[in-house]
Design a protein around this motif. Structure first.
Motif, PDB file in Angstrom:
ATOM      1  N   GLY A 131       0.217  -1.070  -0.402  1.00  0.00           N
ATOM      2  CA  GLY A 131      -0.050  -0.164   0.009  1.00  0.00           C
ATOM      3  C   GLY A 131       0.493   1.107  -0.375  1.00  0.00           C
ATOM      4  O   GLY A 131       1.700   1.186   0.037  1.00  0.00           O
ATOM      5  N   LEU A 132       0.064   2.504   0.037  1.00  0.00           N
ATOM      6  CA  LEU A 132       0.820   3.759   0.618  1.00  0.00           C
ATOM      7  C   LEU A 132      -0.184   4.241   1.542  1.00  0.00           C
ATOM      8  O   LEU A 132      -1.690   3.890   1.107  1.00  0.00           O
ATOM      9  CB  LEU A 132       0.558   3.727  -1.174  1.00  0.00           C
ATOM     10  N   PRO A 133       0.537   5.155   1.757  1.00  0.00           N
ATOM     11  CA  PRO A 133      -0.996   6.084   2.759  1.00  0.00           C
ATOM     12  C   PRO A 133      -1.905   7.054   2.128  1.00  0.00           C
ATOM     13  O   PRO A 133      -1.238   7.164   1.045  1.00  0.00           O
ATOM     14  CB  PRO A 133      -0.167   7.734   3.507  1.00  0.00           C
ATOM     15  N   TRP A 134      -2.974   7.324   2.759  1.00  0.00           N
ATOM     16  CA  TRP A 134      -3.697   7.920   1.773  1.00  0.00           C
ATOM     17  C   TRP A 134      -4.719   9.016   2.523  1.00  0.00           C
ATOM     18  O   TRP A 134      -4.936   8.079   4.074  1.00  0.00           O
ATOM     19  CB  TRP A 134      -5.050   6.452   0.982  1.00  0.00           C
ATOM     20  N   ARG A 135      -4.617  10.795   2.843  1.00  0.00           N
ATOM     21  CA  ARG A 135      -5.003  11.048   3.654  1.00  0.00           C
ATOM     22  C   ARG A 135      -4.445  10.679   4.905  1.00  0.00           C
ATOM     23  O   ARG A 135      -5.382  11.138   5.926  1.00  0.00           O
ATOM     24  CB  ARG A 135      -6.422  10.793   3.731  1.00  0.00           C
TER      25      ARG A 135
ATOM     26  N   PRO B  36      -7.370   1.469   9.236  1.00  0.00           N
ATOM     27  CA  PRO B  36      -5.796   2.762   8.884  1.00  0.00           C
ATOM     28  C   PRO B  36      -5.057   2.532  10.170  1.00  0.00           C
ATOM     29  O   PRO B  36      -5.934   2.359  11.694  1.00  0.00           O
ATOM     30  CB  PRO B  36      -6.925   4.177   9.130  1.00  0.00           C
TER      31      PRO B  36
ATOM     32  N   TRP C 269      -2.230   5.448   7.033  1.00  0.00           N
ATOM     33  CA  TRP C 269      -1.662   4.354   5.543  1.00  0.00           C
ATOM     34  C   TRP C 269      -2.812   3.061   6.004  1.00  0.00           C
ATOM     35  O   TRP C 269      -2.787   2.428   7.311  1.00  0.00           O
ATOM     36  CB  TRP C 269      -1.022   3.844   6.080  1.00  0.00           C
ATOM     37  N   TYR C 270      -3.836   2.698   4.882  1.00  0.00           N
ATOM     38  CA  TYR C 270      -4.611   1.287   5.704  1.00  0.00           C
ATOM     39  C   TYR C 270      -3.352   0.152   5.213  1.00  0.00           C
ATOM     40  O   TYR C 270      -3.807   0.118   4.328  1.00  0.00           O
ATOM     41  CB  TYR C 270      -6.041   1.385   4.232  1.00  0.00           C
TER      42      TYR C 270
ATOM     43  N   THR D 147       0.801  -0.457  -4.878  1.00  0.00           N
ATOM     44  CA  THR D 147       1.544   0.324  -4.318  1.00  0.00           C
ATOM     45  C   THR D 147       0.003   1.701  -4.425  1.00  0.00           C
ATOM     46  O   THR D 147       0.668   3.052  -4.953  1.00  0.00           O
ATOM     47  CB  THR D 147       2.681   1.490  -4.360  1.00  0.00           C
ATOM     48  N   GLY D 148      -0.713   1.225  -4.728  1.00  0.00           N
ATOM     49  CA  GLY D 148      -1.709   2.585  -5.458  1.00  0.00           C
ATOM     50  C   GLY D 148      -1.474   3.044  -6.213  1.00  0.00           C
ATOM     51  O   GLY D 148      -2.126   1.967  -7.821  1.00  0.00           O
TER      52      GLY D 148
ATOM     53  N   VAL E   9       4.849  11.273  -2.257  1.00  0.00           N
ATOM     54  CA  VAL E   9       3.581  10.638  -1.081  1.00  0.00           C
ATOM     55  C   VAL E   9       4.298  11.673  -0.001  1.00  0.00           C
ATOM     56  O   VAL E   9       3.754  12.815   0.735  1.00  0.00           O
ATOM     57  CB  VAL E   9       2.690   9.299  -1.607  1.00  0.00           C
TER      58      VAL E   9
END
Length: 173
Positions: A37-41, A76, A44-45, A95-96, A107
């Motif tokens: 993954g990759l963090p979002w807002r 998260p 990191w989910y 990685t989204g 990012v």
């Protein structure tokens, strides 16, 4: 449609192929650690150890960094808690929506220091996308778990499937 026998044969074929692939990774002694993954807002989910992707990593002979989290969905975690563990990773997968390493660095600049990025072992599951943003990993990959598994085995242990061509994954440059 009276095609139950054909459907069952297709299912059995995928299932048998998946099981054959798993048998090729069962006795692997070196299990690379995998970051997802990759963090979002700001969060990191992280998928739990009972998730589909965690199972694929295990079946491919990998060691999922969050195999101790006993849930099925994604939850998260703070960027800092993930970042700390991410330094243990050998590979970075899924990685989204990014298409290259520079997109990942945009990012967060600190990602430059992560071992998978430094060692060019970052792969995304967006090798086949449509002009409208659709991703085959999420549409056809779910009915081809054996092919998805083959991709991940090839990424983590290329010596096991040396002639494999990645279908759903691509190396990030």
């Amino acid at each position: 449609y009276e095609m139950e026998n054909k459907a069952l044969a297709m299912f059995d074929s995928v299932s048998d192929n998946y099981d054959r692939l798993v048998s090729r990774t069962e006795n692997i002694s070196v299990k690379p650690k995998v970051l997802l993954g990759l963090p979002w807002r700001g969060a990191w989910y992280i998928s739990g150890s009972n998730s589909y992707i965690a199972r694929l990593i295990k079946d491919a002979g990998g060691d999922y960094l969050w195999s101790d989290l006993k849930f099925k969905d994604s939850q998260p975690l703070s960027l800092e808690s993930v970042f700390e563990k991410a330094f243990l990773a050998d590979f970075w997968l899924n990685t989204g929506a990014v298409n290259n390493i520079s997109d990942i660095i945009k990012v967060d600049e600190r990602f430059r220091e992560l071992p998978p990025l430094k060692n060019e072992k970052v792969f995304n599951n967006n090798n086949i996308t449509s002009n409208f943003g659709g991703n085959a990993y999420y549409s056809t990959g779910v009915v081809e778990p054996d092919i998805v598994l083959s991709d991940i085995i090839y990424i983590l242990h290329p010596e096991i499937l040396p002639d494999h061509n990645l279908k759903y994954y691509k190396k990030m440059n």
